[in-house]
Scaffold this motif. Structure first.
Motif, PDB file in Angstrom:
ATOM      1  N   GLU A  45      32.558  34.517  39.293  1.00 45.97           N
ATOM      2  CA  GLU A  45      32.675  35.769  39.134  1.00 45.97           C
ATOM      3  C   GLU A  45      33.655  36.310  40.158  1.00 45.97           C
ATOM      4  O   GLU A  45      33.622  36.167  41.178  1.00 45.97           O
ATOM      5  N   MET A  46      34.402  37.217  39.342  1.00 45.16           N
ATOM      6  CA  MET A  46      35.739  38.010  40.182  1.00 45.16           C
ATOM      7  C   MET A  46      35.567  39.502  39.866  1.00 45.16           C
ATOM      8  O   MET A  46      34.827  39.852  38.809  1.00 45.16           O
ATOM      9  N   MET A  47      36.213  40.028  40.555  1.00 43.30           N
ATOM     10  CA  MET A  47      36.519  41.427  40.431  1.00 43.30           C
ATOM     11  C   MET A  47      38.033  41.542  40.221  1.00 43.30           C
ATOM     12  O   MET A  47      38.921  41.117  41.297  1.00 43.30           O
ATOM     13  N   TYR A  48      38.831  41.739  38.974  1.00 45.16           N
ATOM     14  CA  TYR A  48      40.042  41.959  38.681  1.00 45.16           C
ATOM     15  C   TYR A  48      40.643  43.203  39.078  1.00 45.16           C
ATOM     16  O   TYR A  48      39.851  44.110  38.560  1.00 45.16           O
ATOM     17  N   LEU A  49      41.711  43.324  39.752  1.00 47.65           N
ATOM     18  CA  LEU A  49      42.134  44.556  40.191  1.00 47.65           C
ATOM     19  C   LEU A  49      43.328  44.942  39.254  1.00 47.65           C
ATOM     20  O   LEU A  49      44.525  44.511  39.827  1.00 47.65           O
ATOM     21  N   PRO A  50      43.264  45.678  38.347  1.00 48.72           N
ATOM     22  CA  PRO A  50      44.351  45.654  37.432  1.00 48.72           C
ATOM     23  C   PRO A  50      45.824  46.653  38.039  1.00 48.72           C
ATOM     24  O   PRO A  50      46.719  46.376  37.853  1.00 48.72           O
ATOM     25  N   ASP A  51      45.339  47.370  38.998  1.00 50.98           N
ATOM     26  CA  ASP A  51      46.350  48.250  39.540  1.00 50.98           C
ATOM     27  C   ASP A  51      47.245  47.171  40.748  1.00 50.98           C
ATOM     28  O   ASP A  51      48.272  47.690  41.019  1.00 50.98           O
ATOM     29  N   LEU A  52      46.534  46.129  41.180  1.00 48.11           N
ATOM     30  CA  LEU A  52      47.119  45.476  42.245  1.00 48.11           C
ATOM     31  C   LEU A  52      47.596  44.027  41.457  1.00 48.11           C
ATOM     32  O   LEU A  52      48.369  43.496  41.760  1.00 48.11           O
ATOM     33  N   GLY A  53      47.012  43.708  40.371  1.00 49.08           N
ATOM     34  CA  GLY A  53      47.457  42.562  39.602  1.00 49.08           C
ATOM     35  C   GLY A  53      46.786  41.204  39.983  1.00 49.08           C
ATOM     36  O   GLY A  53      47.575  40.269  40.147  1.00 49.08           O
ATOM     37  N   THR A  54      45.648  41.194  40.808  1.00 44.43           N
ATOM     38  CA  THR A  54      45.086  40.151  41.061  1.00 44.43           C
ATOM     39  C   THR A  54      43.497  40.419  41.043  1.00 44.43           C
ATOM     40  O   THR A  54      42.997  41.275  40.749  1.00 44.43           O
ATOM     41  N   ALA A  55      42.925  39.072  41.342  1.00 52.14           N
ATOM     42  CA  ALA A  55      41.274  39.285  41.247  1.00 52.14           C
ATOM     43  C   ALA A  55      40.553  38.563  42.442  1.00 52.14           C
ATOM     44  O   ALA A  55      41.174  37.594  43.230  1.00 52.14           O
ATOM     45  N   VAL A  56      39.534  39.203  43.018  1.00 54.39           N
ATOM     46  CA  VAL A  56      38.865  38.613  44.262  1.00 54.39           C
ATOM     47  C   VAL A  56      37.621  37.750  43.593  1.00 54.39           C
ATOM     48  O   VAL A  56      36.733  38.334  42.931  1.00 54.39           O
ATOM     49  N   LEU A  57      37.231  36.765  44.295  1.00 52.91           N
ATOM     50  CA  LEU A  57      36.249  36.093  43.900  1.00 52.91           C
ATOM     51  C   LEU A  57      35.012  36.503  44.744  1.00 52.91           C
ATOM     52  O   LEU A  57      34.977  36.860  45.848  1.00 52.91           O
ATOM     53  N   VAL A  58      34.003  36.862  43.947  1.00 52.79           N
ATOM     54  CA  VAL A  58      32.737  37.598  44.593  1.00 52.79           C
ATOM     55  C   VAL A  58      31.620  36.674  44.542  1.00 52.79           C
ATOM     56  O   VAL A  58      30.382  37.002  45.117  1.00 52.79           O
ATOM     57  N   ALA A  59      31.472  35.429  43.553  1.00 52.86           N
ATOM     58  CA  ALA A  59      30.376  34.568  43.418  1.00 52.86           C
ATOM     59  C   ALA A  59      30.823  33.351  42.902  1.00 52.86           C
ATOM     60  O   ALA A  59      31.581  33.266  41.951  1.00 52.86           O
ATOM     61  N   VAL A  60      29.788  32.278  43.202  1.00 51.79           N
ATOM     62  CA  VAL A  60      30.110  31.110  42.605  1.00 51.79           C
ATOM     63  C   VAL A  60      28.710  30.405  42.490  1.00 51.79           C
ATOM     64  O   VAL A  60      27.946  30.641  43.278  1.00 51.79           O
ATOM     65  N   THR A  61      28.385  29.771  41.205  1.00 54.19           N
ATOM     66  CA  THR A  61      27.066  29.192  40.701  1.00 54.19           C
ATOM     67  C   THR A  61      27.450  27.867  40.503  1.00 54.19           C
ATOM     68  O   THR A  61      28.220  27.556  39.417  1.00 54.19           O
ATOM     69  N   ASP A  62      26.738  26.998  41.110  1.00 50.60           N
ATOM     70  CA  ASP A  62      27.094  25.449  40.667  1.00 50.60           C
ATOM     71  C   ASP A  62      25.790  24.939  40.541  1.00 50.60           C
ATOM     72  O   ASP A  62      24.629  25.531  40.796  1.00 50.60           O
ATOM     73  N   THR A  63      25.510  23.459  40.592  1.00 56.53           N
ATOM     74  CA  THR A  63      24.527  22.824  40.375  1.00 56.53           C
ATOM     75  C   THR A  63      23.567  23.150  41.957  1.00 56.53           C
ATOM     76  O   THR A  63      22.288  22.895  41.845  1.00 56.53           O
ATOM     77  N   ALA A  64      24.114  23.506  42.879  1.00 57.63           N
ATOM     78  CA  ALA A  64      23.575  23.868  44.164  1.00 57.63           C
ATOM     79  C   ALA A  64      22.768  25.224  44.167  1.00 57.63           C
ATOM     80  O   ALA A  64      22.323  25.780  45.094  1.00 57.63           O
ATOM     81  N   GLY A  65      23.168  26.022  43.076  1.00 57.94           N
ATOM     82  CA  GLY A  65      22.951  27.613  42.982  1.00 57.94           C
ATOM     83  C   GLY A  65      23.931  28.250  43.308  1.00 57.94           C
ATOM     84  O   GLY A  65      25.098  27.994  43.590  1.00 57.94           O
ATOM     85  N   PRO A  66      23.654  29.592  43.324  1.00 52.19           N
ATOM     86  CA  PRO A  66      24.601  30.810  43.596  1.00 52.19           C
ATOM     87  C   PRO A  66      25.002  31.001  45.160  1.00 52.19           C
ATOM     88  O   PRO A  66      24.516  30.881  46.021  1.00 52.19           O
ATOM     89  N   THR A  67      26.234  31.201  45.190  1.00 51.70           N
ATOM     90  CA  THR A  67      26.794  31.793  46.392  1.00 51.70           C
ATOM     91  C   THR A  67      27.586  33.102  46.200  1.00 51.70           C
ATOM     92  O   THR A  67      28.452  33.039  45.579  1.00 51.70           O
ATOM     93  N   THR A  68      27.286  34.020  47.124  1.00 49.40           N
ATOM     94  CA  THR A  68      28.071  35.290  47.036  1.00 49.40           C
ATOM     95  C   THR A  68      28.746  35.375  47.885  1.00 49.40           C
ATOM     96  O   THR A  68      28.720  34.932  49.194  1.00 49.40           O
ATOM     97  N   TYR A  69      29.796  36.274  47.788  1.00 47.33           N
ATOM     98  CA  TYR A  69      30.926  36.908  48.984  1.00 47.33           C
ATOM     99  C   TYR A  69      30.808  38.334  48.797  1.00 47.33           C
ATOM    100  O   TYR A  69      31.191  38.636  48.037  1.00 47.33           O
ATOM    101  N   GLU A  70      30.529  38.670  50.192  1.00 49.18           N
ATOM    102  CA  GLU A  70      30.637  40.066  50.282  1.00 49.18           C
ATOM    103  C   GLU A  70      31.890  40.656  50.957  1.00 49.18           C
ATOM    104  O   GLU A  70      32.183  40.332  52.152  1.00 49.18           O
TER     105      GLU A  70
END
Length: 204
Positions: free
Chosen positions: A170-195
């Motif tokens: 899961e990402m936040m894409y920032l159109p005014d900057l032209g890049t995206a920041v990763l905010v969460a990953v879910t895999d077989t181990a479960g979800p990991t979030t980044y604040e």
């Protein structure tokens, strides 16, 4: 591939929040200089820099030491990653390459309502594997980091192999900057979030 850190850097975070109040919010032009730093609550930051018109380089930084690096087309479609050692060199054998049949210029820019899927060949030290990524993009929202209110498009990338889904980013894409920041990953181990709690332009 964002690493995890277990120890919050309280003093550094306080400094970052204090400093952000006195600095202007970053713009896309800052990607061409020292880059833009997204400051994590857990002490792990992302520093984004523009390599060229189509590629963004992202360093994952803990205690001001880069630990890994990724290169993404439009800041969204990963094309390479690798670990960084204590002297700033790429660790041999740590990298992964995502060979895409599409030219980077033809990969769709994130926009509200976008639903897109594309295949590629992933190669690392263990071998080569066929994978696909399915990207969906939601309507715009406001993402507040410190004193900066950024227009953001929540986006989800579901990565699948021949046997089904492998992980979801899961990402936040920032159109005014032209890049995206990763905010969460879910895999077989479960979800990991980044604040992320603040953002600033890096000095050149």
């Amino acid at each position: 591939m964002r690493p995890q850190t277990q120890t919050a850097q309280g003093a550094g975070l306080l400094y970052a929040l204090t400093a952000s109040a006195t600095l202007a919010c970053p713009t896309a032009a800052d990607l061409d200089g020292g880059g833009i730093r997204f400051i994590g609550a857990d002490g792990a930051d992302e520093v984004h820099r523009r390599l060229d018109a189509e590629r963004i380089e992202i360093d994952y930084v803990v205690e001001n030491q880069p630990t890994s690096r990724s290169i993404l087309a439009h800041g969204v479609y990963i094309v390479w990653y690798g670990d960084i050692d204590g002297v700033g060199a790429i660790v041999p054998g740590s990298g992964g390459v995502f060979a895409r049949p599409d030219k980077f210029s033809t990969l769709p820019m994130p926009a509200p309502g976008l639903a897109w899927e594309g295949g590629y060949m992933f190669t690392d030290a263990t071998g080569s594997y066929g994978e696909s990524g399915a990207l969906t993009v939601e309507v715009a929202t406001t993402w507040t980091l410190g004193t900066c209110a950024l227009t953001a498009l929540p986006a989800t990338m579901v990565v699948s192999g021949v046997d089904g889904p492998l992980y979801t980013e899961e990402m936040m894409y920032l159109p005014d900057l032209g890049t995206a920041v990763l905010v969460a990953v879910t895999d077989t181990a479960g979800p990991t979030t980044y604040e992320d709690v603040a953002v600033r332009a890096e000095a050149n």
